[in-house]
Design a protein around this motif. Structure first.
Motif, PDB file in Angstrom:
ATOM      1  N   GLN A  15     -35.341  12.013   4.495  1.00  0.00           N
ATOM      2  CA  GLN A  15     -35.332  12.121   5.945  1.00  0.00           C
ATOM      3  C   GLN A  15     -33.952  11.764   6.521  1.00  0.00           C
ATOM      4  O   GLN A  15     -33.248  10.894   5.993  1.00  0.00           O
ATOM      5  N   ASN A  55     -41.730  14.584   8.215  1.00  0.00           N
ATOM      6  CA  ASN A  55     -41.811  15.677   9.177  1.00  0.00           C
ATOM      7  C   ASN A  55     -42.622  16.786   8.532  1.00  0.00           C
ATOM      8  O   ASN A  55     -42.247  17.292   7.474  1.00  0.00           O
ATOM      9  N   GLN A  57     -40.733  20.176   7.904  1.00  0.00           N
ATOM     10  CA  GLN A  57     -39.792  20.165   6.778  1.00  0.00           C
ATOM     11  C   GLN A  57     -40.527  20.052   5.450  1.00  0.00           C
ATOM     12  O   GLN A  57     -40.123  20.640   4.449  1.00  0.00           O
TER      13      GLN A  57
END
Length: 357
Positions: free
Chosen positions: A149, A180, A183
């Motif tokens: 991240q 996320n 992603q």
């Protein structure tokens, strides 16, 4: 990679990220370091990841120079355990290509099966340059990819990057930790769409979504057919604490999937408790600054570590973090393994080890 180890990697297992045991002078406490490895083995995990973020990246600084000792110590303890089951040895690998290749060769020296390759810090590299970097490392050691991240040193990588990444022959697994879902989805879709989809295992590192990640099946339409892919296991700093209870929870998740998701609702509720506990340890309210010290605090309370000391001055507990750890341990005692640790520490072999710690 040994066939039994690769089979375990793909069937899914628990891989805690190994912490670093220091004394009050911030020197390596070798016996406590050995103790931690023994604790993870006794907890029933399927591997450990050494030299990763939880082990502290500062071990690589020339004035500290602890990467080789921690890799060696863990390898020695795993060998001494005489396990009759496969056990995955993951070595953290980072830095520019020359450094990463040196770390890959060091990992092979101590019998590590695969390298968790961090791309953190390579911010000036284009995606094409990152892919060349990965290919170079994969030529030396099998690669465990890592989507980190942005808030802790990672970067956003495009779907096209992952499309090319998954076609690299030496890539055996990928850990997602972008916190996320968009992603995460990019990585899973790229793997599912790849010609190598059956050669790459997915592992969650999404600490805010551990149980849900492990329960979720992703389904995509690829060239006229439906392809399913899911997370086989997890490689997590969170799993370096209360680890014996992790093995029970992981087993329940696997059984739930086999039984057509019977009991999934209860597991998802449990997952919220896991996320709450993770928040206390990993300190997202202070941008994760107390994450390593938080892990150390739990291990200190149990008697596995003597203190929360870290290599860097800024790696300390955040204001209010101790109270948060108090709160979650009181709220979710069924997810802590204090009784197991107490019995583990009472063994004569462990007492003898601690006499010299």
């Amino acid at each position: 990679m040994e066939s039994a180890v690769e089979q375990l990697l793909h069937s899914g297992t628990i891989i805690p990220a190994h912490p670093l045991a220091l004394d009050q002078y911030r020197r390596l406490n070798e016996n406590r370091q050995r103790l931690l490895t023994r604790y993870y083995i006794a907890s029933g995990v399927g591997g450990v990841a050494v030299g990763v973020h939880t082990t502290q990246f500062a071990i690589r600084r020339p004035d500290i120079n602890l990467l080789e000792p921690v890799l060696r110590i863990a390898a020695e303890e795993i060998a001494a355990a005489g396990l009759e089951r496969p056990f995955i040895k993951v070595a953290g690998i980072c830095g520019p290509t020359e450094q990463a290749l040196a770390e890959a060769r060091l990992a092979l020296k101590y019998g590590y099966h695969i390298g968790l390759l961090s791309l953190g810090g390579l911010t000036a590299h284009t995606e094409a340059e990152l892919l060349a970097h990965v290919r170079a490392v994969a030529d030396v050691i099998p690669v465990f990819g890592f989507y980190l991240q942005p808030s802790v040193g990672g970067r956003i990588l495009s779907y096209e990057f992952w499309e090319q990444f998954v076609e690299i022959p030496g890539v055996k697994a990928i850990k997602t930790a972008p916190f996320n879902r968009y992603q995460t989805l990019d990585v899973v879709r790229a793997v599912a769409s790849s010609s190598r989809r059956n050669n790459i295992a997915l592992y969650t590192g999404n600490d805010d979504n551990i149980v849900a990640d492990l329960l979720t099946t992703y389904r995509f339409h690829v060239n006229g057919e439906i392809v399913e892919k899911g997370f086989a296991g997890g490689l997590l700093g969170h799993w370096s604490v209360w680890t014996e209870k992790v093995t029970g929870l992981f087993g329940r998740i696997k059984n739930c999937i086999l039984e057509d998701y019977k009991g999934a609702g209860a597991l998802l509720q449990e997952g919220i408790a896991v996320t709450d506990m993770n928040a206390a340890i990993f300190d997202p309210s202070h941008a994760f600054r107390g994450s390593i010290a938080g892990i150390h605090e739990v291990l200190r309370r149990q008697g596995l570590l003597e203190g929360t000391w870290c290599l860097e001055d800024h790696e300390v507990l955040s204001p209010g973090q101790t109270a948060e750890i108090d709160r979650v341990t009181a709220a979710y005692p069924h997810l802590t393994d204090d009784i197991f640790v107490k019995e583990f520490l009472s063994q004569d072999s462990i007492k003898k080890l601690l006499l010299h710690a």
